[in-house]
Design a protein around this motif. Structure first.
Motif, mmCIF file in Angstrom:
data_model
loop_
_atom_site.group_PDB
_atom_site.id
_atom_site.type_symbol
_atom_site.label_atom_id
_atom_site.label_comp_id
_atom_site.label_asym_id
_atom_site.label_seq_id
_atom_site.Cartn_x
_atom_site.Cartn_y
_atom_site.Cartn_z
ATOM 1 N N GLY A 297 -63.446 -8.934 15.504
ATOM 2 C CA GLY A 297 -63.498 -9.227 16.936
ATOM 3 C C GLY A 297 -64.147 -8.101 17.708
ATOM 4 O O GLY A 297 -64.768 -7.195 17.144
ATOM 5 N N CYS A 298 -63.996 -8.149 19.022
ATOM 6 C CA CYS A 298 -64.574 -7.118 19.872
ATOM 7 C C CYS A 298 -63.824 -7.037 21.190
ATOM 8 O O CYS A 298 -63.103 -7.959 21.587
ATOM 9 N N ALA B 132 -61.326 6.364 21.480
ATOM 10 C CA ALA B 132 -60.754 7.282 20.504
ATOM 11 C C ALA B 132 -59.376 6.822 20.051
ATOM 12 O O ALA B 132 -58.691 6.056 20.730
ATOM 13 N N ALA B 133 -58.979 7.341 18.885
ATOM 14 C CA ALA B 133 -57.590 7.227 18.452
ATOM 15 C C ALA B 133 -56.752 8.180 19.294
ATOM 16 O O ALA B 133 -57.189 9.283 19.639
ATOM 17 N N VAL B 134 -55.540 7.756 19.629
ATOM 18 C CA VAL B 134 -54.668 8.547 20.496
ATOM 19 C C VAL B 134 -53.357 8.835 19.787
ATOM 20 O O VAL B 134 -52.688 7.913 19.302
ATOM 21 N N ASP B 135 -52.992 10.111 19.727
ATOM 22 C CA ASP B 135 -51.694 10.538 19.219
ATOM 23 C C ASP B 135 -50.986 11.361 20.283
ATOM 24 O O ASP B 135 -51.625 12.112 21.045
ATOM 25 N N HIS B 136 -49.687 11.226 20.343
ATOM 26 C CA HIS B 136 -48.831 11.920 21.304
ATOM 27 C C HIS B 136 -47.905 12.817 20.501
ATOM 28 O O HIS B 136 -47.276 12.361 19.552
ATOM 29 N N LEU C 288 -70.614 -4.320 26.098
ATOM 30 C CA LEU C 288 -70.305 -4.808 24.751
ATOM 31 C C LEU C 288 -71.025 -3.914 23.752
ATOM 32 O O LEU C 288 -72.178 -4.146 23.391
ATOM 33 N N LYS C 289 -70.346 -2.880 23.329
ATOM 34 C CA LYS C 289 -70.952 -1.880 22.463
ATOM 35 C C LYS C 289 -70.446 -2.027 21.028
ATOM 36 O O LYS C 289 -69.246 -1.937 20.769
ATOM 37 N N PRO C 290 -71.339 -2.255 20.063
ATOM 38 C CA PRO C 290 -70.915 -2.283 18.650
ATOM 39 C C PRO C 290 -70.439 -0.903 18.220
ATOM 40 O O PRO C 290 -70.901 0.121 18.725
ATOM 41 N N VAL D 245 -62.907 0.033 17.295
ATOM 42 C CA VAL D 245 -64.224 -0.172 16.681
ATOM 43 C C VAL D 245 -64.604 -1.649 16.787
ATOM 44 O O VAL D 245 -63.978 -2.511 16.160
ATOM 45 N N ASN D 246 -65.622 -1.938 17.568
ATOM 46 C CA ASN D 246 -66.100 -3.306 17.740
ATOM 47 C C ASN D 246 -66.970 -3.748 16.573
ATOM 48 O O ASN D 246 -67.825 -2.990 16.093
ATOM 49 N N ASP D 247 -66.768 -4.991 16.146
ATOM 50 C CA ASP D 247 -67.610 -5.579 15.110
ATOM 51 C C ASP D 247 -68.979 -5.941 15.701
ATOM 52 O O ASP D 247 -69.041 -6.625 16.741
ATOM 53 N N PRO D 248 -70.086 -5.510 15.106
ATOM 54 C CA PRO D 248 -71.410 -5.788 15.671
ATOM 55 C C PRO D 248 -71.694 -7.276 15.838
ATOM 56 O O PRO D 248 -72.255 -7.701 16.858
#
Length: 391
Positions: A343-344, A181-185, A174-176, A299-302
């Motif tokens: 959320g997370c 990464a963002a992924v683009d194709h 559980l990492k804040p 991006v996880n909320d702390p």
């Protein structure tokens, strides 16, 4: 909440059987018809109403009868991969060329296990729980349909989890902050002009142009991006030409980018387009770039991470949470839910050195999990819900 762990331990054999059923019958993205039906059968047994989102997405809605209000959204992805399983187990995939090599069978099982726990405790919480069984995560789809359907509207929290073979079974990452990464194709189509190889001046070699583009794209990472910022640009396929003694009329490249910051993501996209078009122009051809947005950075909320970690401690005891799991440049479109609601996303440890294959990486032909961890995953889904909505 100690009784949740005891209850799930008693149900562990049933959870394992359910996970193995999903594992034996994997289905590719947007083809999860049997999986959706089995999920609906389990929800029917629990008297939880459900609807379809798209053809294979399933949304279950569990309303509490206790005091209080709020909305908790719980998500599990459900699609498999086009991989031929190499494990020799009695629950091996029965579908040639398709395998649950990423643990989505476990994710679905954990959420169904939590649904059972919560259905038995309707009087312990108010508001509602929205159970999201999402298809097509592996191809960067599925999440948008639930967002567009309003599933995140009014949500207090959104929570999900994913199997993580690099973490010990019985632990939770559980990492804040940024986790994925963002992924683009992207696809780059190069148009040239065919001619005999002995008279190249009469044509435009699309294969040569494409080759130069492949080489030049790597410099966008090594020379146009800060060395301390995680960025990947990879070209996975190049198709061109019809015979050995003629210049290729056209060529197509296919690849992906992985970025962490929004600024770098937008900048890299523009640079890819500029590079392809410029190089094609130098040699007399043209190039066009087409993109698919697979996932934003996750991006996880702390605060949400702290809440979920506290639930793990309460139900399973301290020392199980890893708050500094390494950043992954793999993507997960659970990120789209986090753009709309606090959320997370948790990473459920599934690796056990005493069990063959459970420490193999995701997308491996020998991927497997330590099934004991299903209790922890189901308990976390259920416990976090009760902590948010409970009275």
């Amino acid at each position: 909440m100690n009784e949740i762990r005891k209850e799930l331990e008693q149900d562990k054999a049933a959870l394992i059987a359910l996970r193995r059923d999903f594992h034996r019958h994997p289905e590719l993205s947007l083809q999860e018809f049997r999986t959706a039906q089995r999920i609906e059968e389990e929800l029917d047994r629990l008297d939880i109403p459900h609807t379809r989102v798209g053809e294979t997405g399933v949304l279950g809605t569990l309303r509490g009868t206790g005091s209080g209000d709020g909305v908790m959204v719980l998500r599990a992805d459900m699609d498999a991969l086009p991989i031929q399983e190499a494990n020799s187990v009695d629950y091996c995939s029965q579908t040639p060329g398709v395998m649950h090599a990423c643990g989505h069978d476990a994710n679905v099982t954990c959420l169904l296990g939590a649904a059972k726990v919560l259905a038995r405790r309707r009087d312990r919480f108010g508001g509602e729980v929205r159970l999201v069984f999402q298809p097509a995560e592996e191809i960067g789809q599925g999440a948008k349909a639930f967002v567009d359907a309003g599933v995140l509207d009014g949500a207090t929290r959104v929570f999900g989890l994913h199997a993580a073979p690099e973490l010990p079974s019985g632990s939770v990452g559980l990492k804040p902050g940024v986790n994925n990464a963002a992924v683009d194709h992207f696809w780059i189509t190069v148009q040239g002009k065919s001619t005999h190889v002995c008279s190249p001046q009469l044509g435009i070699d699309a294969l040569y142009i494409a080759s130069q583009i492949v080489v030049a794209l790597q410099a966008l990472v090594t020379r146009r991006t800060a060395p301390i910022e995680p960025v990947i640009l990879g070209v996975g396929t190049l198709h061109a030409g019809t015979t050995y003694n003629a210049l290729a009329e056209s060529a197509e490249l296919e690849g992906t980018t992985r970025t962490v910051s929004r600024q770098t993501r937008e900048q890299l996209r523009a640079q890819v387009e500029q590079t392809a078009e410029s190089i094609a122009g130098i040699y007399g051809g043209t190039a066009a770039v087409r993109w698919t947005d697979c996932a934003s950075s996750l991006v996880n909320d702390p605060q949400a991470c702290q809440e979920a970690a506290a639930v793990v401690d309460q139900i399973f005891g301290p020392g199980r949470v890893t708050p500094n799991r390494k950043l992954s440049l793999g993507g997960d479109n659970f990120a789209e839910y986090l753009l709309h609601t606090t959320g997370c996303y948790a990473f459920l440890g599934t690796g056990n050195p005493d069990l063959p294959n459970t420490q193999n990486p995701v997308h491996s032909v020998n991927f497997d999990i330590d099934e004991d961890t299903l209790v922890l995953g189901a308990g976390l889904y259920a416990g976090y819900t009760l902590s948010v909505l409970g009275t």
